[in-house]
Scaffold this motif. Sequence first.
Motif, PDB file in Angstrom:
ATOM      1  N   GLY A  40       1.221  -1.199   0.138  1.00 56.43           N
ATOM      2  CA  GLY A  40      -0.138  -0.170   0.192  1.00 56.43           C
ATOM      3  C   GLY A  40       1.080   1.339   0.221  1.00 56.43           C
ATOM      4  N   LEU A  61       2.760   1.835  -3.489  1.00 55.19           N
ATOM      5  CA  LEU A  61       1.654   3.052  -4.255  1.00 55.19           C
ATOM      6  C   LEU A  61       1.756   4.260  -3.581  1.00 55.19           C
ATOM      7  CD1 LEU A  61      -0.736  -0.086  -4.804  1.00 55.19           C
ATOM      8  CD2 LEU A  61       0.780   1.233  -6.275  1.00 55.19           C
ATOM      9  N   ILE A  62       1.040   4.458  -2.315  1.00 53.25           N
ATOM     10  CA  ILE A  62       0.826   5.464  -2.075  1.00 53.25           C
ATOM     11  C   ILE A  62       2.115   6.808  -3.117  1.00 53.25           C
ATOM     12  CG2 ILE A  62       0.968   7.757  -0.152  1.00 53.25           C
ATOM     13  CD1 ILE A  62      -0.646   5.181   0.971  1.00 53.25           C
ATOM     14  N   ARG A  77       4.441   6.287  -5.348  1.00 53.65           N
ATOM     15  CA  ARG A  77       4.548   6.205  -7.038  1.00 53.65           C
ATOM     16  C   ARG A  77       3.233   6.926  -6.580  1.00 53.65           C
ATOM     17  NH1 ARG A  77       2.529   2.629  -9.949  1.00 53.65           N
ATOM     18  NH2 ARG A  77       3.116   3.460 -11.243  1.00 53.65           N
ATOM     19  N   LEU A  78       2.328   7.276  -6.461  1.00 55.97           N
ATOM     20  CA  LEU A  78       1.172   8.091  -7.043  1.00 55.97           C
ATOM     21  C   LEU A  78       1.355  10.228  -6.257  1.00 55.97           C
ATOM     22  CD1 LEU A  78      -2.009   6.209  -5.377  1.00 55.97           C
ATOM     23  CD2 LEU A  78      -1.648   7.159  -7.898  1.00 55.97           C
ATOM     24  N   LYS A  95      -4.895  10.085 -13.998  1.00 54.33           N
ATOM     25  CA  LYS A  95      -4.522   8.550 -15.271  1.00 54.33           C
ATOM     26  C   LYS A  95      -4.806   7.507 -14.523  1.00 54.33           C
ATOM     27  CE  LYS A  95      -2.226   7.615 -19.415  1.00 54.33           C
ATOM     28  NZ  LYS A  95      -1.021   7.348 -20.120  1.00 54.33           N
ATOM     29  N   MET A  96      -4.148   7.336 -13.252  1.00 56.81           N
ATOM     30  CA  MET A  96      -4.057   5.665 -12.889  1.00 56.81           C
ATOM     31  C   MET A  96      -5.273   5.733 -11.329  1.00 56.81           C
ATOM     32  SD  MET A  96      -0.613   4.544 -13.280  1.00 56.81           S
ATOM     33  CE  MET A  96      -0.917   3.524 -11.946  1.00 56.81           C
ATOM     34  N   LEU A  97      -5.788   6.894 -11.726  1.00 54.13           N
ATOM     35  CA  LEU A  97      -7.047   6.671 -11.011  1.00 54.13           C
ATOM     36  C   LEU A  97      -8.538   6.885 -11.917  1.00 54.13           C
ATOM     37  CD1 LEU A  97      -5.555   8.771  -7.632  1.00 54.13           C
ATOM     38  CD2 LEU A  97      -6.286   6.411  -7.777  1.00 54.13           C
ATOM     39  N   ASP A  98      -7.812   7.109 -12.951  1.00 63.10           N
ATOM     40  CA  ASP A  98      -9.076   7.159 -14.323  1.00 63.10           C
ATOM     41  C   ASP A  98     -10.651   6.250 -14.235  1.00 63.10           C
ATOM     42  OD1 ASP A  98      -8.297   5.529 -14.844  1.00 63.10           O
ATOM     43  OD2 ASP A  98      -8.248   6.302 -17.110  1.00 63.10           O
ATOM     44  N   LYS A  99     -10.037   5.021 -13.067  1.00 60.82           N
ATOM     45  CA  LYS A  99     -10.933   4.197 -12.637  1.00 60.82           C
ATOM     46  C   LYS A  99     -11.956   4.446 -11.809  1.00 60.82           C
ATOM     47  CE  LYS A  99      -8.993   0.178 -15.686  1.00 60.82           C
ATOM     48  NZ  LYS A  99      -8.460  -0.769 -15.804  1.00 60.82           N
ATOM     49  N   MET A 100     -11.148   5.521 -11.342  1.00 59.55           N
ATOM     50  CA  MET A 100     -12.338   4.984  -9.828  1.00 59.55           C
ATOM     51  C   MET A 100     -13.336   6.543  -9.887  1.00 59.55           C
ATOM     52  SD  MET A 100      -9.455   5.851  -7.084  1.00 59.55           S
ATOM     53  CE  MET A 100     -10.892   6.023  -5.552  1.00 59.55           C
ATOM     54  N   ARG A 119     -15.071   9.235  -4.438  1.00 58.29           N
ATOM     55  CA  ARG A 119     -13.886   8.675  -4.666  1.00 58.29           C
ATOM     56  C   ARG A 119     -12.216   8.963  -4.872  1.00 58.29           C
ATOM     57  NH1 ARG A 119     -13.259   2.441  -4.972  1.00 58.29           N
ATOM     58  NH2 ARG A 119     -12.103   1.693  -3.381  1.00 58.29           N
ATOM     59  N   LEU A 138      -9.610  10.185  -2.505  1.00 56.16           N
ATOM     60  CA  LEU A 138      -8.098   9.613  -2.072  1.00 56.16           C
ATOM     61  C   LEU A 138      -7.225  10.778  -2.486  1.00 56.16           C
ATOM     62  CD1 LEU A 138      -6.765   6.844  -1.293  1.00 56.16           C
ATOM     63  CD2 LEU A 138      -6.170   6.672  -4.147  1.00 56.16           C
ATOM     64  N   ARG A 153      -6.769  12.538   1.177  1.00 52.80           N
ATOM     65  CA  ARG A 153      -6.141  12.289   2.295  1.00 52.80           C
ATOM     66  C   ARG A 153      -4.576  12.099   2.100  1.00 52.80           C
ATOM     67  NH1 ARG A 153      -9.035   6.504   2.744  1.00 52.80           N
ATOM     68  NH2 ARG A 153      -8.011   6.402   5.123  1.00 52.80           N
ATOM     69  N   ILE A 154      -4.204  11.513   1.010  1.00 49.32           N
ATOM     70  CA  ILE A 154      -3.403  11.968   0.711  1.00 49.32           C
ATOM     71  C   ILE A 154      -2.265  12.832   0.138  1.00 49.32           C
ATOM     72  CG2 ILE A 154      -0.723  11.359  -0.892  1.00 49.32           C
ATOM     73  CD1 ILE A 154      -3.373   8.866  -2.661  1.00 49.32           C
ATOM     74  N   GLY A 156      -3.445   3.070 -15.315  1.00 47.74           N
ATOM     75  CA  GLY A 156      -4.497   2.830 -14.428  1.00 47.74           C
ATOM     76  C   GLY A 156      -4.613   2.295 -13.025  1.00 47.74           C
ATOM     77  N   LEU A 157      -4.713   2.016 -11.765  1.00 50.73           N
ATOM     78  CA  LEU A 157      -4.820   0.843 -10.641  1.00 50.73           C
ATOM     79  C   LEU A 157      -6.496  -0.156 -10.652  1.00 50.73           C
ATOM     80  CD1 LEU A 157      -2.973   3.521  -7.715  1.00 50.73           C
ATOM     81  CD2 LEU A 157      -2.705   1.823  -8.568  1.00 50.73           C
ATOM     82  N   LEU A 178      -5.483  -1.329  -1.719  1.00 50.11           N
ATOM     83  CA  LEU A 178      -5.255  -1.307  -1.286  1.00 50.11           C
ATOM     84  C   LEU A 178      -4.656  -0.274  -0.649  1.00 50.11           C
ATOM     85  CD1 LEU A 178      -4.141  -4.234  -0.581  1.00 50.11           C
ATOM     86  CD2 LEU A 178      -1.905  -3.326  -2.274  1.00 50.11           C
ATOM     87  N   ALA A 188      -4.063   0.846   2.656  1.00 49.11           N
ATOM     88  CA  ALA A 188      -2.959   1.142   3.965  1.00 49.11           C
ATOM     89  C   ALA A 188      -3.439   3.010   4.524  1.00 49.11           C
ATOM     90  CB  ALA A 188      -1.896   1.938   2.472  1.00 49.11           C
ATOM     91  N   LEU A 189      -4.416   3.636   3.627  1.00 49.98           N
ATOM     92  CA  LEU A 189      -4.400   5.131   3.780  1.00 49.98           C
ATOM     93  C   LEU A 189      -5.176   5.293   5.502  1.00 49.98           C
ATOM     94  CD1 LEU A 189      -5.697   6.874   0.978  1.00 49.98           C
ATOM     95  CD2 LEU A 189      -3.416   7.814   2.557  1.00 49.98           C
ATOM     96  N   GLU A 218      -4.061   6.664   8.572  1.00 48.58           N
ATOM     97  CA  GLU A 218      -4.711   7.805   9.495  1.00 48.58           C
ATOM     98  C   GLU A 218      -4.747   7.214  11.010  1.00 48.58           C
ATOM     99  OE1 GLU A 218      -6.138   9.995   5.303  1.00 48.58           O
ATOM    100  OE2 GLU A 218      -7.651   8.782   6.645  1.00 48.58           O
TER     101      GLU A 218
END
Lengths: 159, 162
Positions: free
Chosen positions: A23, A26-27, A29-30, A40-45, A49, A53, A56-57, B127-128, B135, B139-140, B144
């Motif tokens: 986890g 990945l954080i 990397r983001l 682009k990485m989160l485009d499926k969300m 949401r 995310l 939070r990051i 994309g993820l 995940l 993790a967040l 937190e």
Amino acid sequence: MRLWIVLALLAVPAFSQRPKPPGIGLIERLNNMSSGERRKMLDKMPPERRKALETRIDHLNQIAPELREKLKKDYEQFQQLPAERQEAARQTLRQIGDLPADRRPMVRGAINNLRNQPTDLQGRRMASRAFQNRFSDDERKLIKDALNILPSPEISQQQ
Amino acid sequence: MNCILKTHEQEELLLGYCCAALEPETARTYERHIQSCQYCRSMLELQQLVDESMNDWKAPEVSENFDRKLFARIRSEEARPQAWWQILFPASWGWKPAIPLALAALALVVFMFRSPDLSTLGQQGEGLKSDEIELVERALDDIEALHALHHTDAEAAQKEVL
């Protein structure tokens, strides 16, 4: 012959270091991406949401670097706990988070202070009249559970 | 004289007597003992049987150019180029170094084929995936919660120092 065996055994740990918790990898990397790449990485969300995310990051990034590094180590240590112990810790931390706003910092403060003390002193302090008066039964149980489940700061520092 | 088969002392006397290599006085002493000791007598007879058999045995003759062929073979083996593994592991090393090398190779294989580091997932630019997003969120959650535990109001924490 013994020398060869010793050399072979010494070589093993070099190949068996624990991987970074997935986890946090990945954080990181983001975090290292531009906003466009991240989108682009989160485009499926779903948009809400994804926004949550990203917020939070961003909050995580606002923590002072030295504190963030300490937190990262704590999390890595937490990840090394057995799954059932991790789940028990999550539950305890959740219950602490559900305490009334005026009680929450008191309980967290007690856990932090006690975690930095030797076990015998922890026991004496928790058995003291002042401690009994300050915290309810439920709060004392949460404090005790947290001390039992969470890895001690000494262990975190060693690793 | 004590029986040399019972005492296991001076057993070489038996062989010396058989091949007439003993001093005359020693030979006579042993001969007198043999007359009275059935063990030594039996052993002497057996030894003489072995000696006679050896005398009767004829070694097979070797061909006239045996030596020439042998040395030619040795030279050709020495002149032949060595295989890579013979260079890396000379015969003088023996087989023992193979064990730690095999262990190290095994450790390397385990390292290479263990479960992949999930932090490298999602690197294909697609994309993820949903499980990777979960995940990250999990993790967040944990980070937190740990942060909340550590990031206690300093004043409140101070009050807990009893």
